[in-house]
Design a protein around this motif. Structure first.
Motif, PDB file in Angstrom:
ATOM      1  N   TYR A 116       0.833  -1.203   0.000  1.00 14.92           N
ATOM      2  CA  TYR A 116       0.000   0.000   0.000  1.00 14.92           C
ATOM      3  C   TYR A 116       0.873   1.261   0.000  1.00 14.92           C
ATOM      4  N   LEU A 117       1.919   1.264   0.817  1.00 15.42           N
ATOM      5  CA  LEU A 117       2.814   2.419   0.863  1.00 15.42           C
ATOM      6  C   LEU A 117       3.487   2.646  -0.490  1.00 15.42           C
ATOM      7  N   HIS A 118       3.834   1.544  -1.157  1.00 16.66           N
ATOM      8  CA  HIS A 118       4.530   1.652  -2.446  1.00 16.66           C
ATOM      9  C   HIS A 118       3.601   2.034  -3.596  1.00 16.66           C
ATOM     10  N   ARG A 119       2.355   1.527  -3.567  1.00 14.51           N
ATOM     11  CA  ARG A 119       1.496   1.692  -4.745  1.00 14.51           C
ATOM     12  C   ARG A 119       0.123   2.308  -4.479  1.00 14.51           C
ATOM     13  N   GLY A 120      -0.282   2.365  -3.213  1.00 16.43           N
ATOM     14  CA  GLY A 120      -1.662   2.758  -2.931  1.00 16.43           C
ATOM     15  C   GLY A 120      -1.875   4.205  -2.570  1.00 16.43           C
ATOM     16  N   CYS A 121      -0.800   4.981  -2.467  1.00 13.87           N
ATOM     17  CA  CYS A 121      -0.916   6.386  -2.072  1.00 13.87           C
ATOM     18  C   CYS A 121      -0.641   7.295  -3.273  1.00 13.87           C
ATOM     19  N   ASP A 122      -1.007   8.560  -3.123  1.00 18.35           N
ATOM     20  CA  ASP A 122      -0.711   9.534  -4.179  1.00 18.35           C
ATOM     21  C   ASP A 122       0.793   9.642  -4.385  1.00 18.35           C
ATOM     22  N   MET A 123       1.520   9.613  -3.279  1.00 15.60           N
ATOM     23  CA  MET A 123       2.977   9.625  -3.334  1.00 15.60           C
ATOM     24  C   MET A 123       3.482   8.246  -2.940  1.00 15.60           C
ATOM     25  N   GLN A 124       4.562   7.820  -3.568  1.00 18.12           N
ATOM     26  CA  GLN A 124       5.197   6.551  -3.187  1.00 18.12           C
ATOM     27  C   GLN A 124       5.922   6.770  -1.861  1.00 18.12           C
ATOM     28  N   ILE A 125       5.608   5.963  -0.864  1.00 17.01           N
ATOM     29  CA  ILE A 125       6.252   6.096   0.438  1.00 17.01           C
ATOM     30  C   ILE A 125       7.190   4.913   0.650  1.00 17.01           C
ATOM     31  N   LEU A 126       8.478   5.200   0.765  1.00 15.21           N
ATOM     32  CA  LEU A 126       9.469   4.165   1.030  1.00 15.21           C
ATOM     33  C   LEU A 126       9.859   4.260   2.496  1.00 15.21           C
ATOM     34  N   HIS A 127       9.753   3.151   3.203  1.00 11.69           N
ATOM     35  CA  HIS A 127       9.917   3.168   4.645  1.00 11.69           C
ATOM     36  C   HIS A 127      11.383   3.214   5.074  1.00 11.69           C
ATOM     37  N   PHE A 128      12.211   2.382   4.450  1.00 17.68           N
ATOM     38  CA  PHE A 128      13.653   2.317   4.694  1.00 17.68           C
ATOM     39  C   PHE A 128      14.043   1.778   6.069  1.00 17.68           C
ATOM     40  N   ASP A 129      13.085   1.301   6.860  1.00 21.13           N
ATOM     41  CA  ASP A 129      13.473   0.754   8.169  1.00 21.13           C
ATOM     42  C   ASP A 129      12.506  -0.350   8.600  1.00 21.13           C
ATOM     43  N   ILE A 130      12.192  -1.248   7.671  1.00 20.87           N
ATOM     44  CA  ILE A 130      11.333  -2.387   7.978  1.00 20.87           C
ATOM     45  C   ILE A 130      12.124  -3.387   8.819  1.00 20.87           C
ATOM     46  N   LYS A 131      11.635  -3.668  10.021  1.00 23.63           N
ATOM     47  CA  LYS A 131      12.274  -4.621  10.930  1.00 23.63           C
ATOM     48  C   LYS A 131      11.239  -4.988  11.999  1.00 23.63           C
ATOM     49  N   PRO A 132      11.459  -6.069  12.757  1.00 23.75           N
ATOM     50  CA  PRO A 132      10.454  -6.512  13.739  1.00 23.75           C
ATOM     51  C   PRO A 132      10.048  -5.434  14.738  1.00 23.75           C
ATOM     52  N   HIS A 133      11.012  -4.614  15.158  1.00 26.68           N
ATOM     53  CA  HIS A 133      10.735  -3.584  16.154  1.00 26.68           C
ATOM     54  C   HIS A 133       9.724  -2.553  15.640  1.00 26.68           C
ATOM     55  N   ASN A 134       9.676  -2.352  14.329  1.00 26.42           N
ATOM     56  CA  ASN A 134       8.793  -1.345  13.740  1.00 26.42           C
ATOM     57  C   ASN A 134       7.473  -1.918  13.224  1.00 26.42           C
ATOM     58  N   ILE A 135       7.186  -3.153  13.586  1.00 24.96           N
ATOM     59  CA  ILE A 135       5.876  -3.748  13.293  1.00 24.96           C
ATOM     60  C   ILE A 135       5.136  -3.858  14.621  1.00 24.96           C
ATOM     61  N   LEU A 136       4.054  -3.097  14.764  1.00 30.29           N
ATOM     62  CA  LEU A 136       3.289  -3.102  16.009  1.00 30.29           C
ATOM     63  C   LEU A 136       2.031  -3.955  15.860  1.00 30.29           C
ATOM     64  N   LEU A 137       1.545  -4.472  16.983  1.00 26.83           N
ATOM     65  CA  LEU A 137       0.392  -5.380  16.978  1.00 26.83           C
ATOM     66  C   LEU A 137      -0.751  -4.780  17.789  1.00 26.83           C
ATOM     67  N   ASP A 138      -1.949  -4.753  17.176  1.00 25.62           N
ATOM     68  CA  ASP A 138      -3.095  -4.190  17.892  1.00 25.62           C
ATOM     69  C   ASP A 138      -3.714  -5.234  18.815  1.00 25.62           C
ATOM     70  N   SER A 139      -4.877  -4.951  19.355  1.00 20.19           N
ATOM     71  CA  SER A 139      -5.505  -5.853  20.336  1.00 20.19           C
ATOM     72  C   SER A 139      -5.850  -7.212  19.753  1.00 20.19           C
ATOM     73  N   ASP A 140      -6.003  -7.293  18.414  1.00 20.63           N
ATOM     74  CA  ASP A 140      -6.292  -8.562  17.742  1.00 20.63           C
ATOM     75  C   ASP A 140      -5.056  -9.158  17.074  1.00 20.63           C
ATOM     76  N   PHE A 141      -3.887  -8.629  17.416  1.00 21.13           N
ATOM     77  CA  PHE A 141      -2.606  -9.063  16.838  1.00 21.13           C
ATOM     78  C   PHE A 141      -2.536  -8.814  15.330  1.00 21.13           C
ATOM     79  N   ILE A 142      -3.261  -7.807  14.865  1.00 19.90           N
ATOM     80  CA  ILE A 142      -3.137  -7.389  13.465  1.00 19.90           C
ATOM     81  C   ILE A 142      -1.899  -6.501  13.363  1.00 19.90           C
ATOM     82  N   PRO A 143      -0.977  -6.822  12.435  1.00 18.99           N
ATOM     83  CA  PRO A 143       0.268  -6.056  12.350  1.00 18.99           C
ATOM     84  C   PRO A 143       0.071  -4.703  11.676  1.00 18.99           C
TER      85      PRO A 143
END
Length: 269
Positions: A81-108
């Motif tokens: 979605y960040l790469h293709r679904g926005c008006d601007m292409q958003i590149l994260h540059f820091d994908i790692k386990p620490h930057n993936i958060l989990l909500d109350s249903d464990f949705i990342p």
């Protein structure tokens, strides 16, 4: 808190408005911001289960294979979605386990856009000044342009390293492991290519193979995030082990510049 923000007020507001317009189930939602002189703060929705990191590296907080596959799918959907679904292409540059958060249903949900950059969607290649990230997840081209151009494929590489850690339940570099398993991606490739992974769960095999495609040395040899998403949705049938990744052998050693090899070993080991 963005304590030492280098951007001026206008750039900060522009980036906040772009990130604030993102609405996707797998991207953490920005609910507000503060800006006072050079001090900046971003306020995101609260994620009660914290980061993925504490679950995949802890034996007490393990997920089933189906749940891991579901989480991997969610992360991939968010990056796509960040790469293709926005008006601007958003590149994260820091994908790692620490930057993936989990909500109350464990949705990342992908979080921490501190290194993220916005680019027009028709920009396939980015300036080398964009190269930043976390050691162990940085794509080769982020270290040296001799490996290729920085692009959305740099996020794909980081996702591949994350996927291997999810599948193995361990960090990719483990000094405590036996010598053959110290660098986990290399050990995984050797096991799969020699058909030695006996008794491995089908989902684990699938995640490992997809991850190995994502961490190919050359960006052009990696799948786009949309292709990764399709691979995750499909079963193991028809999924082939990719060519040997650069770190698994000395195929590139004779021709490669020694300083580049030194840089690569620094972030891969």
């Amino acid at each position: 808190m963005l304590v030492s923000s280098m951007s001026n007020g206008e750039e900060f507001i522009s980036e906040v408005s772009s990130i604030g317009s993102i609405h996707h189930v797998n991207v953490v939602r920005l609910v507000g911001f503060c800006s006072e002189e050079m001090r900046r703060a971003l306020v995101y929705e609260y994620m009660p289960h914290g980061s993925l990191e504490k679950y995949i590296f802890s034996p007490e907080k393990s997920f089933s294979w189906d749940k891991l596959n579901e989480i991997a799918l969610g992360i991939a959907r968010g990056i796509d979605y960040l790469h293709r679904g926005c008006d601007m292409q958003i590149l994260h540059f820091d994908i790692k386990p620490h930057n993936i958060l989990l909500d109350s249903d464990f949705i990342p949900k992908i979080a921490d856009f501190g290194l993220a950059k916005l680019y027009p969607r028709d920009n396939n290649f980015l300036p080398v000044s964009a190269a930043r990230g976390t050691v162990g997840y940085i794509a080769p081209e982020m270290v040296s342009r001799s490996f290729g151009a920085i692009s959305s494929k740099s996020d794909v590489y980081s996702f591949g390293m994350l996927l291997l850690e999810m599948a193995g339940g361990r960090r990719n570099v483990d000094p405590q492991a036996s010598r053959s398993q110290t660098y986990y991606p290399s050990w995984v490739y050797n096991q799969l290519s020699r058909q030695e992974a006996v008794g491995i769960h089908q989902v684990e095999r699938k995640l490992c193979i997809i991850a190995l495609w994502c961490i190919q040395m050359k960006p052009d040899d990696r799948p786009a995030m949309s292709e990764v998403l399709n691979m995750l949705k499909a079963g193991i049938d028809g999924l082939e082990v990719p060519p040997e990744p650069f770190f698994c052998g000395d195929e590139f050693a004779p021709a490669a510049d020694s300083s580049v090899l030194s840089e690569i070993s620094t972030f891969s080991e």
